[in-house]
Design an enzyme around this catalytic site. Structure first.
Site, PDB file in Angstrom:
ATOM      1  N   ALA A 137       0.821  -1.217   0.000  1.00 58.47           N
ATOM      2  CA  ALA A 137       0.000   0.000   0.000  1.00 58.47           C
ATOM      3  C   ALA A 137       0.856   1.269   0.000  1.00 58.47           C
ATOM      4  O   ALA A 137       0.524   2.260  -0.654  1.00 58.47           O
ATOM      5  CB  ALA A 137      -0.904   0.003   1.227  1.00 58.47           C
TER       6      ALA A 137
ATOM      7  N   ASN B  95      -4.045 -10.119   3.110  1.00 62.09           N
ATOM      8  CA  ASN B  95      -3.632  -9.705   1.775  1.00 62.09           C
ATOM      9  C   ASN B  95      -2.312  -8.956   1.869  1.00 62.09           C
ATOM     10  O   ASN B  95      -1.795  -8.454   0.897  1.00 62.09           O
ATOM     11  CB  ASN B  95      -4.702  -8.850   1.104  1.00 62.09           C
ATOM     12  N   HIS B  96      -1.796  -8.834   3.107  1.00 58.74           N
ATOM     13  CA  HIS B  96      -0.472  -8.270   3.330  1.00 58.74           C
ATOM     14  C   HIS B  96      -0.323  -6.887   2.694  1.00 58.74           C
ATOM     15  O   HIS B  96       0.708  -6.570   2.113  1.00 58.74           O
ATOM     16  CB  HIS B  96       0.610  -9.240   2.839  1.00 58.74           C
ATOM     17  N   CYS B  97      -1.375  -6.116   2.794  1.00 56.28           N
ATOM     18  CA  CYS B  97      -1.355  -4.728   2.310  1.00 56.28           C
ATOM     19  C   CYS B  97      -1.151  -4.615   0.811  1.00 56.28           C
ATOM     20  O   CYS B  97      -0.876  -3.541   0.301  1.00 56.28           O
ATOM     21  CB  CYS B  97      -0.293  -3.899   3.021  1.00 56.28           C
ATOM     22  N   ALA B  98      -1.228  -5.722   0.098  1.00 54.17           N
ATOM     23  CA  ALA B  98      -1.073  -5.650  -1.355  1.00 54.17           C
ATOM     24  C   ALA B  98      -2.453  -5.867  -1.963  1.00 54.17           C
ATOM     25  O   ALA B  98      -2.733  -6.886  -2.572  1.00 54.17           O
ATOM     26  CB  ALA B  98      -0.075  -6.688  -1.849  1.00 54.17           C
TER      27      ALA B  98
END
Ligand SMILES: Cc1ncc(COP(=O)(O)O)c(C=O)c1O
Lengths: 397, 143
Positions: free
Chosen positions: A112, A350-353
Site C-alpha cells: 500500500a 492480503n499483506h497490504c497488497a
C-alpha cells in the site's frame, strides 16, 4: 543461526512473521538502553560528554548505512520507516518533478505504501499510473518492464522483494534500463535490504527505502537513500528546528545542507542507535549467509509442504524466504489461528497488497516469512501442525 | 452447551451459510465491514419495512467465526421489529464482551458464549452485529 541472541525465542515460540516485523537481538536493545540509561541527550549540539557520545553514534550511523548498502553517507536520511520514506519521495520530489503528461509504472503486487501515495499525487497532478503486467507466477519479468515503458515514462517505482509472493526483482537490470532512458527508479527495499545484498550504486537505484524493524532493529526508524543530485531537488515535508541555518523577520531563511534538512525536529535518536546495532549485527553474520540460510529453509519447507495433499503453495520458486499458501477450503485466518495453538506465528491476509487479488484471484493467503534465527526444527513443527489440518475446526472453534 | 454441538452448529453455518449472496435492490440499506484487526471483509444489505426487518443478506470473504455468525445473526433478525433487533444486538455484544446479558433473547446466537476465551476472535464474532448496527444508524439518519 544465532538463536541465543534473541531473548523472545526462549519462550518456545516459532516466529514466522518476519515480513511484518522481526525479533530484536539483545545487542540492539542493549544499545538503546544504554542511550536511555547512560548517555541521554539531544543531537546537533554537543558541549557535554554524553551529547558527544550521542552525536557520534547518531551521525556515525549514516556511515554504517552507507557501508551496508554502498551509497554516500550524505545520501542517507533517517525517517520513521519505509512508508515515510516513500511519501517523502512522492510528495517531496515527484510532486515538483512530474506533470500531467507523464506516466509512472508500478505493479499490482506493491505494498500500500508504494501505491496509495502515487494515487493521491496523481489525483493532484494528473499523471498516469500504469501497472506493469506480472507473469504466470505473479512475478515481474524484464520483458514486461521493457514493454511497459513509453516515451512518457518518468518513474518506475517497485519493491525489490514483494511482501506477498517474495519474488526478487532484477533491480540491477531494471536500473540499467532506467539509466539509459532517463527514468527515475524508486525502490521499496523493505523486504530486501534485511535479507540480501542490496547495492545502491551498482544497481543504479535513484531512491531506496527500508525500515529498521524489519531487519532486527527498532520500530519508528527507517531510511531513505537518494541519489545526491536528486536530493538537491527534493523539498522537505517538515520544517522546524535542527534543519535550518537561519530565519529572519523579513521571512528570509536558509536550510541546512543535505541530509540534515530532511530531518526536522528531534529525531528518533534511540532508534537510530538501535538501527546501527542491527546493521552491524547483520554485517557480522554476513548478509549473503543470511540469504543462503533462508533459501535452504525455504526449499526444506516447500519439499515438505508439497507432500501434504490439501495445501496450495503460491510461490514455490521465488528467491526469498517468503512462502504464501492456503489449506484448501480453509480461510487463511482460520489457519493462522490454528497455528497459534501450536505457538507458531504466521500471518494471514492480503499483506497490504490489495491490488494483487485481481491477479491471483484469491484475496488472502497464509504467509510464512523467515529470518536468520529460524531453523529446520521450526519448519518441522509447522509441518507437523499442518499435517493435522483436518483438525483445524476442532481446534479453532 | 456441549462443545461438540457448538462446533457443529458453527461449522454447519460456515460451510452452508444462510442469506449469503447479495442482490441488486436500492431499497436495501448497505454497509461494508472491513475490520482493522482482522482480514474479514463482508458486505451486508438489509431491508426494513414498517419497522420490521424484511431481509438481510451478506457476502464476502471471511473466517469461520464471522461467516457463521453472519449466517446465524441474519437468520435470527429477519422478521424482527427494529426495537427487538436493537435489544438482540446489545445483548449479543455484551455476551461477546463478557458483560451482563440476557441469554433468553439470543436464541441460537448463544453458540458464541465462549468466544471471549479467544480474545483474538471477538471481533470476528462481533462483525455482523457491527454491520447491522451501522445500517440501523443510517436508518436513524434518514429520519
Ligand atoms: C514491501 C513493503 N513495503 C513497505 C512496507 C511498509 O513498511 P513500514 O510499515 O515499516 O513503513 C512493508 C511492510 O509491511 C513492506 O513489506
Amino acid at each position: 543461526m544465532h538463536r541465543e541472541d534473541f531473548p523472545m525465542l526462549e519462550n518456545d515460540i516459532v516466529y514466522f512473521d518476519n515480513g511484518a516485523t522481526t525479533l530484536k537481538s539483545k545487542r540492539v536493545v542493549d544499545s538503546m538502553d544504554k542511550y536511555y540509561l547512560e548517555h541521554t541527550s539531544n543531537i546537533h549540539r554537543g558541549d557535554y560528554d554524553s551529547a558527544v557520545i550521542t552525536n557520534e553514534l547518531y551521525d556515525g550511523t549514516r556511515d554504517v548505512v552507507s557501508h551496508f548498502i554502498n551509497c554516500d553517507s550524505r545520501e542517507v536520511i533517517f525517517t520513521s520507516g519505509t512508508t515515510m520514506s516513500i511519501n517523502m519521495v512522492v510528495f517531496g520530489f515527484m510532486k515538483y518533478y512530474l506533470t500531467d503528461k507523464d506516466e509512472v509504472l508500478l505493479t499490482k503486487s506493491e505494498h500500500a505504501s508504494n501505491i496509495l501515495p502515487w494515487i493521491v499525487l496523481a489525483e493532484e497532478i494528473g499523471f498516469k499510473i500504469k501497472y506493469i503486467d506480472l507473469d504466470d507466477n505473479y512475478e515481474l519479468t524484464l520483458d514486461n518492464v521493457k514493454k511497459s515503458i513509453t516515451d512518457k515514462t518518468k518513474v518506475i517505482s517497485i519493491a525489490h522483494v514483494t511482501n506477498v509472493i517474495g519474488d526478487v526483482r532484477d533491480i540491477k537490470s531494471i536500473g540499467e534500463i532506467c539509466k539509459k532512458k532517463n527514468i527515475i527508479l524508486n525502490v521499496d527495499g523493505a523486504q530486501s535490504v534485511p535479507h540480501m545484498k542490496v547495492d545502491f550504486k551498482d544497481m543504479n537505484i535513484d531512491f531506496l527505502s527500508f525500515s529498521g524493524h524489519k531487519m532486527g532493529g527498532p520500530t519508528g526508524v527507517g531510511v531513505l537513500v537518494g541519489r545526491y543530485e536528486l536530493l538537491e531537488k527534493m523539498k522537505p515535508l517538515c520544517y522546524g528546528g535542527g534543519m535550518n541555518n537561519y530565519f529572519e523577520d523579513d521571512n528570509s531563511y536558509e536550510l541546512k545542507e543535505i541530509p540534515t534538512r530532511f530531518e526536522a525536529g528531534t529525531p528518533a535518536i534511540a532508534e537510530v542507535i538501535g538501527l546501527r546495532s542491527a546493521i552491524l549485527y547483520l554485517e557480522d553474520i554476513g548478509i549473503d549467509n543470511i540469504h543462503k540460510h533462508e533459501m535452504e529453509l525455504k526449499k526444506y519447507l516447500v519439499d515438505k509442504l508439497e507432500k501434504i495433499d490439501n495445501i496450495t503453495i503460491y510461490n514455490k520458486n521465488s528467491n526469498s524466504g517468503i512462502i504464501a499458501f492456503n489449506v484448501d477450503g480453509v480461510f487463511a485466518q482460520d489457519t493462522s489461528v490454528f497455528l497459534n495453538h501450536y505457538k507458531i506465528a504466521v500471518r494471514a491476509g492480503n499483506h497490504c497488497a490489495k491490488e494483487l487479488k485481481d491477479v491471483i484471484g484469491i484475496k488472502n493467503t497464509v504467509r510464512v516469512s523467515m529470518y536468520l534465527y529460524n531453523n529446520k526444527e521450526d519448519i518441522d513443527r509447522l509441518v507437523e501442525a499442518l499435517k493435522n489440518n483436518k483438525e483445524i475446526f476442532n481446534v479453532v472453534l | 452447551m456441549d462443545n461438540n454441538l457448538r462446533r457443529e452448529i458453527i461449522l454447519d453455518n460456515y460451510q452452508n451459510p444462510d442469506n449469503r449472496g447479495l442482490i441488486e435492490d436500492d431499497s436495501y440499506l448497505k454497509v461494508n465491514t472491513n475490520s482493522e484487526s482482522c482480514i474479514d471483509n463482508l458486505d451486508f444489505m438489509m431491508k426494513i419495512e414498517d419497522g420490521v426487518v424484511k431481509d438481510i443478506r451478506f457476502d464476502g470473504e471471511a473466517c469461520a467465526i464471522s461467516t457463521s455468525a453472519s449466517s446465524i445473526m441474519t437468520r435470527s433478525l429477519i422478521g424482527k421489529k427494529v426495537e427487538e433487533v436493537r435489544e438482540i444486538l446489545v445483548n449479543y455484544q455484551n455476551m461477546i464482551n463478557e458483560k451482563d446479558y440476557d441469554s433468553e433473547v439470543l436464541g441460537e446466537l448463544n453458540v458464541y458464549d465462549e468466544i471471549c476465551k479467544q480474545p483474538n476472535r471477538k471481533n470476528c464474532a462481533l462483525l455482523p452485529s457491527v454491520a447491522v448496527d451501522k445500517m440501523l444508524g443510517e436508518l436513524g439518519n434518514e429520519k
